[in-house]
Design a protein around this motif. Sequence first.
Motif, short mmCIF file in Angstrom:
data_model
loop_
_atom_site.label_atom_id
_atom_site.label_comp_id
_atom_site.label_asym_id
_atom_site.label_seq_id
_atom_site.Cartn_x
_atom_site.Cartn_y
_atom_site.Cartn_z
N TYR A 82 -2.18 8.30 -6.34
CA TYR A 82 -3.76 8.98 -5.92
C TYR A 82 -3.40 9.42 -4.59
O TYR A 82 -4.10 11.13 -4.35
CB TYR A 82 -3.98 7.55 -5.58
CG TYR A 82 -3.25 7.61 -3.73
CD1 TYR A 82 -4.07 8.08 -2.73
CD2 TYR A 82 -2.74 6.41 -3.46
CE1 TYR A 82 -4.20 7.70 -1.12
CE2 TYR A 82 -1.98 6.32 -2.68
CZ TYR A 82 -2.99 6.67 -1.24
OH TYR A 82 -2.59 6.57 0.34
N GLN A 86 -4.70 13.91 -5.28
CA GLN A 86 -5.39 14.80 -3.71
C GLN A 86 -4.79 16.02 -3.71
O GLN A 86 -5.49 16.62 -3.25
CB GLN A 86 -5.27 13.10 -2.45
CG GLN A 86 -6.04 13.32 -1.32
CD GLN A 86 -7.73 13.96 -2.30
OE1 GLN A 86 -8.33 13.04 -2.49
NE2 GLN A 86 -8.69 15.02 -1.49
N ASP A 118 -1.94 1.70 -4.81
CA ASP A 118 -2.29 2.63 -5.47
C ASP A 118 -3.67 2.87 -5.98
O ASP A 118 -3.61 2.85 -7.08
CB ASP A 118 -0.53 2.65 -6.07
CG ASP A 118 -0.54 4.81 -5.96
OD1 ASP A 118 -1.76 5.40 -6.17
OD2 ASP A 118 -0.47 4.91 -7.47
N THR A 120 -5.99 5.21 -7.78
CA THR A 120 -5.99 6.60 -8.71
C THR A 120 -7.83 6.48 -9.23
O THR A 120 -8.46 7.53 -9.42
CB THR A 120 -4.97 6.31 -9.70
OG1 THR A 120 -5.22 4.52 -10.34
CG2 THR A 120 -3.75 6.42 -9.63
N THR A 123 -9.68 7.72 -5.86
CA THR A 123 -9.33 9.19 -5.70
C THR A 123 -9.68 9.57 -7.12
O THR A 123 -10.34 11.31 -7.06
CB THR A 123 -7.83 9.34 -5.54
OG1 THR A 123 -7.77 8.59 -4.69
CG2 THR A 123 -7.61 11.11 -5.26
N SER A 152 -8.28 5.41 -13.87
CA SER A 152 -8.16 5.80 -13.21
C SER A 152 -8.80 7.46 -13.89
O SER A 152 -8.97 8.07 -13.17
CB SER A 152 -6.28 6.52 -12.83
OG SER A 152 -6.00 7.39 -14.11
#
Length: 202
Positions: A82, A86, A118, A120, A123, A152
């Motif tokens: 992530y 980002q 994490d 993901t 994000t 994700s």
Amino acid sequence: MGEMMVPSEWNYQKSFLAKIVNQMYIDPDNGIRVGGVTYNTEPRVRFYLDTHTAKSDIMKAIESIANTRRKTAYENDTDLAYKGLQAAYDSVFVSSRGDRPDVANYYIYTTDYLFPADDTYTTGLNIRTAGESYIWAIGVKSAATQSALFQSVGSDGKYYTGSSFQTLNTEAHAKEFWELFRGCPLVDPAVGKYCECLVGLK
């Protein structure tokens, strides 16, 4: 004779991503632009969308990334995908570094395991809802069966899995992976479709 160096998963991963880039129509104007980020506890932009304009230079830039985080195998490191996503959103897909506002953005990230911390999904969701952006994941080893990998990418993204980067590291797998990019099939600029890609390595 000196000791033979055995390729690591890190090197197979880089080689596979370079093979994927080799499938792309690279052109700074009417083709694809590519940036690169490595990520872990601290993500690092290795090159921007406007750093390289030739396919061979992008492939060379990927292959030449050294594993400077640890001297041991990269899969022993903490994987925080992530943060890489980002960093790409904040620093790569920006107009000052070659991002074109009328072009779709594709985030391609690789992982062998997504830790519970994490995120993901969140994000990736924030990135996808901020504009015409898509998340594409390549998962090997434990990540190949993790629900976090599938979640994700969202409903409009895609994922590709394998047992290891060593087994994925073939021209056939690279071609198969790239054919998933139905929205960005550039083989001829006359098609009028082009995009920008980010390759994220852990």
